[in-house]
Every structure is written in C-alpha cells, then in structure tokens.
Design a protein around this motif. Sequence first.
Motif, PDB file in Angstrom:
ATOM      1  N   LEU A  11      21.994  39.223  34.837  1.00 44.62           N
ATOM      2  CA  LEU A  11      21.025  38.124  34.824  1.00 44.62           C
ATOM      3  C   LEU A  11      20.637  37.768  33.398  1.00 44.62           C
ATOM      4  CD1 LEU A  11      19.328  36.204  36.548  1.00 44.62           C
ATOM      5  CD2 LEU A  11      17.556  37.965  36.593  1.00 44.62           C
ATOM      6  N   VAL A  12      20.377  38.751  32.571  1.00 45.87           N
ATOM      7  CA  VAL A  12      20.038  38.499  31.166  1.00 45.87           C
ATOM      8  C   VAL A  12      21.224  37.879  30.438  1.00 45.87           C
ATOM      9  CG1 VAL A  12      19.479  39.623  28.961  1.00 45.87           C
ATOM     10  CG2 VAL A  12      18.243  40.262  31.028  1.00 45.87           C
ATOM     11  N   THR A  13      22.423  38.418  30.681  1.00 47.89           N
ATOM     12  CA  THR A  13      23.634  37.898  30.037  1.00 47.89           C
ATOM     13  C   THR A  13      23.839  36.429  30.357  1.00 47.89           C
ATOM     14  OG1 THR A  13      24.700  40.067  30.097  1.00 47.89           O
ATOM     15  CG2 THR A  13      26.150  38.158  29.905  1.00 47.89           C
ATOM     16  N   LEU A  14      23.738  36.068  31.632  1.00 47.21           N
ATOM     17  CA  LEU A  14      23.945  34.673  32.041  1.00 47.21           C
ATOM     18  C   LEU A  14      22.801  33.774  31.573  1.00 47.21           C
ATOM     19  CD1 LEU A  14      25.411  35.179  35.634  1.00 47.21           C
ATOM     20  CD2 LEU A  14      26.636  34.483  33.561  1.00 47.21           C
ATOM     21  N   LEU A  89      32.826  38.437  32.502  1.00 54.54           N
ATOM     22  CA  LEU A  89      31.739  39.417  32.548  1.00 54.54           C
ATOM     23  C   LEU A  89      31.126  39.489  33.946  1.00 54.54           C
ATOM     24  CD1 LEU A  89      30.101  38.721  29.088  1.00 54.54           C
ATOM     25  CD2 LEU A  89      31.088  40.890  29.848  1.00 54.54           C
ATOM     26  N   THR A  90      31.017  38.347  34.591  1.00 60.76           N
ATOM     27  CA  THR A  90      30.466  38.320  35.953  1.00 60.76           C
ATOM     28  C   THR A  90      31.314  39.177  36.886  1.00 60.76           C
ATOM     29  OG1 THR A  90      29.506  36.130  35.600  1.00 60.76           O
ATOM     30  CG2 THR A  90      29.843  36.809  37.876  1.00 60.76           C
ATOM     31  N   ALA A  91      32.614  38.982  36.836  1.00 61.44           N
ATOM     32  CA  ALA A  91      33.503  39.791  37.674  1.00 61.44           C
ATOM     33  C   ALA A  91      33.523  41.239  37.206  1.00 61.44           C
ATOM     34  CB  ALA A  91      34.914  39.209  37.661  1.00 61.44           C
ATOM     35  N   GLY A  92      33.390  41.452  35.908  1.00 59.92           N
ATOM     36  CA  GLY A  92      33.345  42.812  35.394  1.00 59.92           C
ATOM     37  C   GLY A  92      32.140  43.568  35.919  1.00 59.92           C
ATOM     38  N   PHE A  93      30.988  42.928  35.915  1.00 62.91           N
ATOM     39  CA  PHE A  93      29.762  43.566  36.393  1.00 62.91           C
ATOM     40  C   PHE A  93      29.749  43.738  37.907  1.00 62.91           C
ATOM     41  CE2 PHE A  93      27.624  41.797  32.462  1.00 62.91           C
ATOM     42  CZ  PHE A  93      27.372  43.024  31.885  1.00 62.91           C
ATOM     43  N   LEU A  94      30.192  42.715  38.638  1.00 66.27           N
ATOM     44  CA  LEU A  94      30.026  42.698  40.091  1.00 66.27           C
ATOM     45  C   LEU A  94      31.237  43.187  40.872  1.00 66.27           C
ATOM     46  CD1 LEU A  94      28.272  39.234  40.526  1.00 66.27           C
ATOM     47  CD2 LEU A  94      27.206  41.491  40.425  1.00 66.27           C
ATOM     48  N   GLY A  95      32.408  43.045  40.315  1.00 69.92           N
ATOM     49  CA  GLY A  95      33.640  43.298  41.054  1.00 69.92           C
ATOM     50  C   GLY A  95      34.318  41.970  41.346  1.00 69.92           C
ATOM     51  N   PHE A  96      35.558  42.028  41.826  1.00 65.25           N
ATOM     52  CA  PHE A  96      36.326  40.797  42.027  1.00 65.25           C
ATOM     53  C   PHE A  96      35.720  39.869  43.077  1.00 65.25           C
ATOM     54  CE2 PHE A  96      40.062  43.081  40.125  1.00 65.25           C
ATOM     55  CZ  PHE A  96      40.223  42.210  39.066  1.00 65.25           C
ATOM     56  N   ARG A  97      35.464  40.372  44.268  1.00 65.42           N
ATOM     57  CA  ARG A  97      34.998  39.499  45.350  1.00 65.42           C
ATOM     58  C   ARG A  97      33.612  38.913  45.070  1.00 65.42           C
ATOM     59  NH1 ARG A  97      36.197  41.011  51.283  1.00 65.42           N
ATOM     60  NH2 ARG A  97      38.182  40.327  50.478  1.00 65.42           N
ATOM     61  N   ILE A 159      29.142  19.334  30.800  1.00 66.57           N
ATOM     62  CA  ILE A 159      28.316  20.033  31.786  1.00 66.57           C
ATOM     63  C   ILE A 159      28.180  21.466  31.286  1.00 66.57           C
ATOM     64  CG2 ILE A 159      28.158  20.851  34.179  1.00 66.57           C
ATOM     65  CD1 ILE A 159      27.960  17.820  33.929  1.00 66.57           C
ATOM     66  N   PRO A 160      26.959  21.965  31.107  1.00 67.53           N
ATOM     67  CA  PRO A 160      26.799  23.359  30.652  1.00 67.53           C
ATOM     68  C   PRO A 160      27.163  24.335  31.776  1.00 67.53           C
ATOM     69  CG  PRO A 160      24.660  22.379  31.080  1.00 67.53           C
ATOM     70  CD  PRO A 160      25.682  21.290  31.285  1.00 67.53           C
ATOM     71  N   LEU A 161      28.427  24.730  31.806  1.00 61.36           N
ATOM     72  CA  LEU A 161      28.922  25.566  32.896  1.00 61.36           C
ATOM     73  C   LEU A 161      28.209  26.913  32.947  1.00 61.36           C
ATOM     74  CD1 LEU A 161      30.838  25.781  35.256  1.00 61.36           C
ATOM     75  CD2 LEU A 161      32.616  26.562  33.673  1.00 61.36           C
ATOM     76  N   ALA A 162      27.762  27.423  31.806  1.00 63.99           N
ATOM     77  CA  ALA A 162      27.037  28.703  31.810  1.00 63.99           C
ATOM     78  C   ALA A 162      25.752  28.585  32.629  1.00 63.99           C
ATOM     79  CB  ALA A 162      26.720  29.145  30.384  1.00 63.99           C
ATOM     80  N   ALA A 163      25.078  27.440  32.539  1.00 59.59           N
ATOM     81  CA  ALA A 163      23.870  27.229  33.351  1.00 59.59           C
ATOM     82  C   ALA A 163      24.236  27.162  34.836  1.00 59.59           C
ATOM     83  CB  ALA A 163      23.157  25.958  32.912  1.00 59.59           C
ATOM     84  N   CYS A 164      25.385  26.573  35.127  1.00 58.69           N
ATOM     85  CA  CYS A 164      25.849  26.515  36.522  1.00 58.69           C
ATOM     86  C   CYS A 164      26.206  27.902  37.032  1.00 58.69           C
ATOM     87  CB  CYS A 164      27.040  25.566  36.634  1.00 58.69           C
ATOM     88  SG  CYS A 164      26.668  23.864  36.166  1.00 58.69           S
ATOM     89  N   LEU A 165      26.803  28.724  36.176  1.00 53.79           N
ATOM     90  CA  LEU A 165      27.111  30.102  36.574  1.00 53.79           C
ATOM     91  C   LEU A 165      25.823  30.888  36.819  1.00 53.79           C
ATOM     92  CD1 LEU A 165      30.044  30.933  34.134  1.00 53.79           C
ATOM     93  CD2 LEU A 165      30.192  30.611  36.611  1.00 53.79           C
ATOM     94  N   LEU A 166      24.815  30.664  35.988  1.00 56.27           N
ATOM     95  CA  LEU A 166      23.522  31.311  36.204  1.00 56.27           C
ATOM     96  C   LEU A 166      22.937  30.887  37.550  1.00 56.27           C
ATOM     97  CD1 LEU A 166      21.023  32.961  35.354  1.00 56.27           C
ATOM     98  CD2 LEU A 166      20.254  30.928  34.098  1.00 56.27           C
ATOM     99  N   ALA A 167      22.992  29.601  37.838  1.00 59.87           N
ATOM    100  CA  ALA A 167      22.491  29.109  39.129  1.00 59.87           C
ATOM    101  C   ALA A 167      23.324  29.682  40.274  1.00 59.87           C
ATOM    102  CB  ALA A 167      22.514  27.580  39.157  1.00 59.87           C
ATOM    103  N   GLY A 168      24.635  29.794  40.066  1.00 59.63           N
ATOM    104  CA  GLY A 168      25.500  30.407  41.076  1.00 59.63           C
ATOM    105  C   GLY A 168      25.156  31.868  41.312  1.00 59.63           C
TER     106      GLY A 168
END
Length: 180
Positions: A11-14, A89-97, A159-168
Amino acid sequence: MFIFANSALLLVTLTVGAWYDIREHRIPNWWCVLACVCGLGITWLRAPAGEGIWLSALYIVRLLTITAVWFPLFCLRMIGAGDVKLMALTAGFLGFRPGANVILYGFFIGAILAFLKMLVYRNLHQRLVFFFAYIRRLFLTKEPLPYYQASRDGKSAVIPLAACLLAGYMWYLAAVLFLR
C-alpha cells in the motif's frame, strides 16, 4: 503479522508511486529498488526455517516474469517503466494470481479514466483514429514505433497508471475483506 506487513508495504509502495506519477509523470528508480529490497526482506523474514532461499527466489521469479510480460508495452511507450516496476512489485508481494487481479483492476480503472478524459477533452474520435492508424502501421511496417510521443500528444493523453494500480489494489483489498 506477515500478511499485514506485506499489505501495508505494498500500500505504501503504490501510494508513493502514484504520488510521484501524478506529480512528476515518472516513478523514481530508487523508490522501486527500495520497495523491492523491503519486499525481499519481508519474504526472507516470514519464511519458515530453511525455506528463505526458495521463497526469495520465487519472489524474484515473480518480479522478472511480470517485467517480461509488460516490458513490450514499455518499449512501445504505451506504459511507463515505473508502471512496469510497480506491476512487478505487486505480483512480487501478492503472488501471481492476486497480483494479476490487482493489475487487471488497475487497467480497468485506467480504461474508464482514459475514456472519461477523452470525453472531457472531446478527442475520443481523434484518439481512436490515431490508435487504429498506429496498429495498422505496426502490422504493415513491422516497425515498433513509440505509441506515445510527448511532443505530439502532450500531457492531456497521459493517464497516471500508478494511481490506477493503487485504486485497483484498494478494490482488491475491499473484495478480499468483504468476501471473507
């Protein structure tokens, strides 16, 4: 404890990545490297005795796999390098799925944001014509020219995709909390 630390770190990273993306239209490498090292550290610390190397290697494999999957879109200048790093990093932290779910949610939010932005700027037709001409040129010439060019497209197309990833990720957390 690990799940909370892992979720909080992502959450902090995103959040910081989104802040930089909105403010500067880029995500600093030092931030992505710091997040990667912290993720690797958490992975190592949470590992049962004797499995630290295996789980750390799996973390790195997830980073490299997601980077390889999304790198072509960076090469075509459809997304930024920082966005690719944040997705990895998202997949690294959470896993693939779960990571794929967050990325999918983020792209869905980004698509809605892009559509709304095109409606506001009244350039939906122009952007669609440009996109289809780009795809046609790509297939005919086989030259992977950049899709986005700042001198031609300006910042209104960004489009700031990082903000979209945070929202995702927030969407993903809400789904996990409410579906349990």
